[in-house]
Structures are given as C-alpha cells and as structure tokens.
Design a protein around this motif. Structure first.
Motif, PDB file in Angstrom:
ATOM      1  N   LEU A   7     -22.439 -95.586  71.314  1.00 48.38           N
ATOM      2  CA  LEU A   7     -22.680 -95.397  69.885  1.00 48.38           C
ATOM      3  C   LEU A   7     -23.294 -94.022  69.630  1.00 48.38           C
ATOM      4  O   LEU A   7     -24.259 -93.643  70.288  1.00 48.38           O
ATOM      5  CB  LEU A   7     -23.636 -96.470  69.355  1.00 48.38           C
ATOM      6  N   PRO A   8     -22.772 -93.267  68.678  1.00 48.84           N
ATOM      7  CA  PRO A   8     -23.388 -91.977  68.359  1.00 48.84           C
ATOM      8  C   PRO A   8     -24.693 -92.190  67.587  1.00 48.84           C
ATOM      9  O   PRO A   8     -24.859 -93.180  66.880  1.00 48.84           O
ATOM     10  CB  PRO A   8     -22.343 -91.283  67.489  1.00 48.84           C
ATOM     11  N   ILE A   9     -25.612 -91.249  67.741  1.00 44.27           N
ATOM     12  CA  ILE A   9     -26.902 -91.320  67.053  1.00 44.27           C
ATOM     13  C   ILE A   9     -26.852 -90.357  65.874  1.00 44.27           C
ATOM     14  O   ILE A   9     -26.649 -89.153  66.061  1.00 44.27           O
ATOM     15  CB  ILE A   9     -28.056 -90.923  67.991  1.00 44.27           C
ATOM     16  N   ALA A  10     -27.040 -90.870  64.675  1.00 46.13           N
ATOM     17  CA  ALA A  10     -27.032 -90.024  63.479  1.00 46.13           C
ATOM     18  C   ALA A  10     -28.324 -89.215  63.424  1.00 46.13           C
ATOM     19  O   ALA A  10     -29.407 -89.738  63.686  1.00 46.13           O
ATOM     20  CB  ALA A  10     -26.894 -90.877  62.230  1.00 46.13           C
ATOM     21  N   ILE A  11     -28.192 -87.938  63.087  1.00 47.10           N
ATOM     22  CA  ILE A  11     -29.356 -87.066  62.943  1.00 47.10           C
ATOM     23  C   ILE A  11     -29.655 -86.942  61.456  1.00 47.10           C
ATOM     24  O   ILE A  11     -28.863 -86.365  60.710  1.00 47.10           O
ATOM     25  CB  ILE A  11     -29.094 -85.677  63.555  1.00 47.10           C
ATOM     26  N   PRO A  12     -30.788 -87.477  60.977  1.00 43.44           N
ATOM     27  CA  PRO A  12     -31.116 -87.374  59.556  1.00 43.44           C
ATOM     28  C   PRO A  12     -31.441 -85.936  59.157  1.00 43.44           C
ATOM     29  O   PRO A  12     -31.718 -85.090  60.009  1.00 43.44           O
ATOM     30  CB  PRO A  12     -32.345 -88.264  59.391  1.00 43.44           C
ATOM     31  N   SER A  13     -31.422 -85.673  57.861  1.00 46.50           N
ATOM     32  CA  SER A  13     -31.756 -84.328  57.398  1.00 46.50           C
ATOM     33  C   SER A  13     -33.231 -84.053  57.679  1.00 46.50           C
ATOM     34  O   SER A  13     -34.073 -84.939  57.581  1.00 46.50           O
ATOM     35  CB  SER A  13     -31.478 -84.199  55.902  1.00 46.50           C
ATOM     36  N   GLY A  14     -33.528 -82.831  58.044  1.00 46.48           N
ATOM     37  CA  GLY A  14     -34.899 -82.450  58.378  1.00 46.48           C
ATOM     38  C   GLY A  14     -35.242 -82.647  59.839  1.00 46.48           C
ATOM     39  O   GLY A  14     -36.366 -82.394  60.251  1.00 46.48           O
TER      40      GLY A  14
END
Length: 178
Positions: A7-14
């Motif tokens: 599963l890819p890990i989403a990188i949030p903004s900031g």
C-alpha cells in the motif's frame, strides 16, 4: 506480496519526506522523525506518495516489508496529528500530578513515584486521568507502559493504573463464612 507493504503511503500537505541510504527523515508541523531503512527494500517518493518495494524476495525482505511501511506511516502520522495514550488512576488516595516535565504518582507507596518525561513527550492531567502525547508512537507507548507498570490494576478491587480503554477482569475474592 505483503498486503500492508504494497500500500502506498499518502504524504499530507506540509510534510516533507527525505529518503537516505540509512534512514528516512520525515519533517512536519509537529517536528522531525527519523526511521531506519532496510537494505533489502527500495523507498521511492512518487507524486505525493511513498512507495516501498522489495529489492529481493528473501525471507527477511518479506518480513521487513510490512513492518517498515507501517513504521514510516506512523512517522508521517506522528508529525501531522501526533499520538496519545490515556491512563486512569483508580484507588482511594491515589493521585497524579504533572510538574513541568515530571509526573508525580502517589499510588499507595510510602513515597511518591516521580517519572521524567523525555523530550518531545507531553503529559496532562484531568482529574484522575493522565494523557501522554507526543510525535513518536513508540515513545508514547513505552512511557505509558512504564507509568502503568508502577501500579498495575489488581483484579479484586480494580485499584491501580490502567489504560483508558482497558477492561480489568475482576475476581470474586474470598467467599464469606460458611
């Protein structure tokens, strides 16, 4: 293929993720966390996601795939939202107080038990509830476990320090006179 690891890990903004040869550094609004990499895994940052793939199909690579993905996901969550554990102090005369970075527990010993909070970990008291919070899930869990270990909840009266969501199995105790 590991169901968790793929599963890819989403990188949030900031949040900024830097992949190095020895470790992955995650910078966010709450701080910086570093997690070690594994030599048999490949880390890539692609359009707002971190993807971890196996370089080889050895047993250790398969074992580490899901683990390293989860550790990195915990780092990303830690620098954005943080982690917390809540402990309850139950018992007559049992008290908990926070003084700076020290937690003082009066839990039935002849002396108060004083525990120092490491850097990056914060403690708050509301009545008989102690909340431990910080960016690292591992450190927050370890500190909460150490505090609980001071006076584990006992099964007869339920006195002691327990996690907020923990259920204590109660025992009946001695039966009265026959």
């Amino acid at each position: 293929m590991s169901r968790i690891g793929k599963l890819p890990i989403a990188i949030p903004s900031g949040v900024e993720v830097k992949v190095g040869t020895e470790a992955v550094e995650v910078k966010g609004p709450k701080g910086v966390l570093v997690t070690p990499t594994h030599t048999e895994l490949n880390y890539a940052v692609e359009d707002g996601h971190v993807v971890i793939t196996r370089a080889t199909e050895t047993r250790t690579a398969r074992a580490q795939h899901g683990l390293r993905r989860t550790l990195l996901a915990n780092c990303i969550q830690g620098v954005t939202k943080g982690f917390s554990k809540t402990l309850e102090v139950i018992g007559v005369g049992y008290k908990v107080a926070v003084k700076g970075n020290l937690v003082e527990l009066a839990v039935g010993f002849s002396h108060p038990v004083i525990m120092e909070m490491p850097e990056g970990v914060e403690a708050k008291v509301e009545g008989q509830k102690l909340t431990i919070s910080g960016t690292s899930k591992e450190v927050v869990g370890e500190i909460a476990a150490r505090i609980r270990r001071v006076r584990k909840p006992e099964p007869y009266k339920g006195k002691g320090i327990k996690y907020d969501n923990e259920q204590i199995r109660r025992k009946a105790g001695k039966s009265g006179g026959k």
